[in-house]
Write a protein that holds these residues in place. Structure first.
Motif, PDB file in Angstrom:
ATOM      1  N   ARG A  57       0.847  -1.212   0.000  1.00 46.68           N
ATOM      2  CA  ARG A  57       0.000   0.000   0.000  1.00 46.68           C
ATOM      3  C   ARG A  57       0.871   1.247   0.000  1.00 46.68           C
ATOM      4  N   SER A  64      -6.703  -0.222  -0.360  1.00 46.67           N
ATOM      5  CA  SER A  64      -7.711  -0.871   0.471  1.00 46.67           C
ATOM      6  C   SER A  64      -9.020  -0.129   0.328  1.00 46.67           C
ATOM      7  N   ASP A  65     -10.108  -0.896   0.274  1.00 40.96           N
ATOM      8  CA  ASP A  65     -11.413  -0.251   0.227  1.00 40.96           C
ATOM      9  C   ASP A  65     -12.055  -0.161   1.611  1.00 40.96           C
ATOM     10  N   ALA A  66     -11.349  -0.655   2.624  1.00 42.19           N
ATOM     11  CA  ALA A  66     -11.829  -0.571   4.007  1.00 42.19           C
ATOM     12  C   ALA A  66     -11.202   0.645   4.692  1.00 42.19           C
ATOM     13  N   GLU A  67     -11.859   1.105   5.733  1.00 43.60           N
ATOM     14  CA  GLU A  67     -11.297   2.213   6.494  1.00 43.60           C
ATOM     15  C   GLU A  67     -10.015   1.776   7.185  1.00 43.60           C
ATOM     16  N   GLU A  68      -9.077   2.685   7.314  1.00 45.93           N
ATOM     17  CA  GLU A  68      -7.817   2.369   7.972  1.00 45.93           C
ATOM     18  C   GLU A  68      -8.076   1.951   9.421  1.00 45.93           C
ATOM     19  N   SER A  70      -9.648  -0.685  10.360  1.00 44.01           N
ATOM     20  CA  SER A  70     -10.833  -1.525  10.526  1.00 44.01           C
ATOM     21  C   SER A  70     -10.444  -2.986  10.484  1.00 44.01           C
TER      22      SER A  70
END
Length: 71
Positions: A57, A64-68, A70
């Motif tokens: 990354r 990433s499509d998720a919140e940092e 999470s």
């Protein structure tokens, strides 16, 4: 004199030397996956897969499509 119309990238593309990195990227071309799923698919322990994904990354190879932070 320097030709201003030809711009070089900020930094040249990097070669992916790690076999694990290549396998992880190959696995991710099929779609999104959890860290545990990637670790299982490429034969890495979960902490190592997580650390490698973090480096990927930071290098701009994956997103990433998720919140940092999470889970």
């Amino acid at each position: 004199m320097v030709d201003e119309s030809v711009r070089m990238p900020a930094r040249p593309p990097r070669r992916i030397r790690s076999g694990y990195r290549r396998r992880m990227l190959d696995h991710l071309t099929d779609g999104g996956e959890t860290v545990s799923g990637i670790a299982l698919a490429v034969g890495l322990r979960l902490p190592h897969a997580s650390a490698e994904l973090k480096r990927m990354r930071q290098d701009g190879l994956v997103a990433s499509d998720a919140e940092e932070g999470s889970r």
